[in-house]
Scaffold this active site. Structure first.
Site, mmCIF file in Angstrom:
data_model
loop_
_atom_site.group_PDB
_atom_site.id
_atom_site.type_symbol
_atom_site.label_atom_id
_atom_site.label_comp_id
_atom_site.label_asym_id
_atom_site.label_seq_id
_atom_site.Cartn_x
_atom_site.Cartn_y
_atom_site.Cartn_z
ATOM 1 N N PHE A 135 0.269 -1.160 0.529
ATOM 2 C CA PHE A 135 -0.249 -0.024 -0.237
ATOM 3 C C PHE A 135 1.468 0.983 0.397
ATOM 4 C CE2 PHE A 135 -2.726 3.213 2.020
ATOM 5 C CZ PHE A 135 -3.569 3.119 1.677
ATOM 6 N N LEU A 137 1.035 5.612 -0.590
ATOM 7 C CA LEU A 137 0.365 6.256 -0.302
ATOM 8 C C LEU A 137 2.352 7.252 0.877
ATOM 9 C CD1 LEU A 137 -1.941 8.243 0.575
ATOM 10 C CD2 LEU A 137 -2.224 7.465 3.134
ATOM 11 N N PRO A 140 8.380 10.363 0.699
ATOM 12 C CA PRO A 140 9.570 11.421 1.532
ATOM 13 C C PRO A 140 9.630 12.310 2.365
ATOM 14 C CG PRO A 140 10.175 10.039 -0.909
ATOM 15 C CD PRO A 140 8.280 10.189 -0.079
ATOM 16 N N SER A 144 2.770 12.879 7.457
ATOM 17 C CA SER A 144 1.095 13.281 7.344
ATOM 18 C C SER A 144 0.723 14.262 7.217
ATOM 19 C CB SER A 144 2.047 13.829 9.166
ATOM 20 O OG SER A 144 2.509 12.752 9.736
ATOM 21 N N TRP A 168 8.779 3.611 3.783
ATOM 22 C CA TRP A 168 7.851 3.282 4.479
ATOM 23 C C TRP A 168 7.176 2.441 3.376
ATOM 24 C CZ3 TRP A 168 11.834 2.438 7.610
ATOM 25 C CH2 TRP A 168 12.970 3.128 7.731
ATOM 26 N N ASN A 246 -7.852 3.576 8.441
ATOM 27 C CA ASN A 246 -8.419 3.140 9.658
ATOM 28 C C ASN A 246 -8.607 2.287 9.994
ATOM 29 O OD1 ASN A 246 -9.185 6.420 10.840
ATOM 30 N ND2 ASN A 246 -11.124 6.285 9.459
ATOM 31 N N ARG A 249 -5.584 1.091 11.689
ATOM 32 C CA ARG A 249 -5.047 2.028 12.625
ATOM 33 C C ARG A 249 -6.011 1.048 14.176
ATOM 34 N NH1 ARG A 249 -6.840 8.064 10.382
ATOM 35 N NH2 ARG A 249 -4.288 8.225 9.938
ATOM 36 N N ARG A 274 13.715 -13.360 40.334
ATOM 37 C CA ARG A 274 15.144 -13.222 40.792
ATOM 38 C C ARG A 274 15.685 -12.054 41.883
ATOM 39 N NH1 ARG A 274 17.863 -6.896 38.550
ATOM 40 N NH2 ARG A 274 19.528 -7.544 38.906
ATOM 41 N N GLU A 369 1.187 5.022 11.125
ATOM 42 C CA GLU A 369 -0.840 5.226 10.271
ATOM 43 C C GLU A 369 -1.563 6.407 11.657
ATOM 44 O OE1 GLU A 369 -1.541 3.292 8.191
ATOM 45 O OE2 GLU A 369 -0.315 1.377 8.783
#
Length: 390
Positions: A135, A137, A140, A144, A168, A246, A249, A274, A369
């Site tokens: 996917f 989208l 670089p 956001s 990415w 969505n 997410r 421990r 995301e």
């Protein structure tokens, strides 16, 4: 709320809130993870190795696009999908990420917005794990800010020609098909691009200190020509990719609780075995305070995920509510991992425990995301009615 019979967490006795079918999905994915992922994941993380041979097994398990119906997809409920994500991420974020990219992103885009022919061509193979999708989208210069994308598609005769770059992109170098989002004269459109198309160029990102058992890539499109019917006909604009994000997410809201659970398990086991100053570490008040705080946040995160899942199944889940889940659960899972590391002392930075691996992976999940900042502003807009970002 104990979703694992052996999970070392406070039991709020909520098992009855899940259906038999949901628990069946959980247990099947847990068994797969224990058999195929957990025994090898530390070595895979160290070696930057994505275990491609597990993809068919995940297809046989039914988790690829499991929330979709038809074309070989399982048609499972939202809570079943969430539990599957949690069990996979308890093994490693790489595998919840794979299921997310394949199912929540690439398959969802084709199922929601693709033509009948596109769905028939791609979805059965993707559900079975014979075909891998990605996917594309993020770019670089602005993960956001998808509205500012620079990848473009122009009409040329009866074809579309794509030029630009993405970054990415999970699975880009092993995918058979890419869902590519590009700016056109009409607005942002999605394109179904076979990865053997001339001009489609993937390059693995190899210097990662997180998600090392996964594949993320740079993609470039150099006069990448696809036919007219490659475009997703069902949507124009950012509503298309956002609807897929969505879905992803939502899976994250559950998935990160699996990582948190395994970190918390390590803290309880280590603190009770421990001995320091002549007695178990778990007898010290500060240690118990840490464990109690982490257990409470883990339980709250699971209850939040379950509530969002029921809203989703009722068709009432709003994007801002997903942002609440993503922002809270990733943040708390990462805080749990960091606190567990302090209980483990110096040994916590070694691969004797899964904690640093989960912590490193969660740093990526906190970014992809939607960053904390983006989700905070989504929630802020829902509270005030004012949009604080462009």
């Amino acid at each position: 709320m104990s979703v694992a019979t052996d999970a070392p967490v406070l039991d709020l006795d909520c098992e009855h809130l899940f259906t038999v079918e949901e628990l069946r999905w959980r247990d099947r994915v847990r068994e797969f993870t224990a058999k195929h992922i957990t025994p090898v994941v530390d070595a895979d993380f160290e070696d930057r190795h994505f275990r491609l041979e597990l993809v068919r097994g995940l297809g046989e398990l039914g988790v690829l696009g499991m929330h979709l119906e038809g074309h070989g997809c399982a048609g499972a409920g939202a809570v079943s999908y969430g539990l599957a994500c949690m069990e996979l991420e308890a093994g490693d974020t790489a595998w919840r990420t794979f299921v997310s990219v394949q199912g929540s992103l690439a398959m969802t885009a084709i199922a929601k917005w693709g033509s009948d022919e596109q769905q028939r061509r791609w979805l059965p193979g993707m559900a079975a794990g014979r075909t891998i999708g990605c996917f594309a989208l993020t770019e670089p210069d602005g993960g956001s800010d998808p509205a500012g994308m620079r990848t473009v598609a122009r009409r040329e005769g009866g074809d579309w020609v794509l030029n630009g770059a993405k970054r990415w992109i999970g699975l880009g170098s092993v995918a058979d098909v890419a869902v590519v989002w590009a700016a056109t004269e009409e607005g942002v459109r999605g394109f179904v691009v076979p990865t053997d198309t001339p001009g489609f160029v993937p390059r693995d990102i190899t210097n990662k200190l997180s998600l090392r058992a996964s594949i993320q890539c740079d993609l470039s499109f150099e006069d990448c020509r696809v036919p007219a019917d490659a475009v997703l006909p069902g949507v124009i604009g950012l509503r298309g990719p956002f609807s897929c994000l969505n879905e992803a997410r939502y899976g994250i809201v559950w998935g990160v609780m699996g990582a948190a659970r395994e970190c918390l398990r390590a803290a309880v086991e280590r603190s009770t075995s421990r001995r320091v100053f002549g007695r178990p570490l778990a007898e010290f008040q500060l240690t118990q305070q840490k464990l109690a705080d982490m257990a409470v946040e883990y339980q709250k995160g699971l209850l939040l995920a379950l509530h969002l899942g029921r809203l989703k199944e009722d068709g009432r889940l709003a994007p801002a509510q997903i942002s609440v889940g993503k922002l809270n659960n990733v943040r708390e899972a990462l805080d749990i991992a960091r606190t567990v590391r302090t209980i483990l002392g110096g040994d916590g930075v070694t691969s004797d425990f899964p904690v640093m691996r989960h912590m490193a992976n969660l740093e990526s999940v906190r970014t992809y995301e939607g960053t904390d900042e983006v989700h905070a502003l989504v929630i802020g807009q829902a509270l005030t009615g004012h949009r604080a970002f462009s």
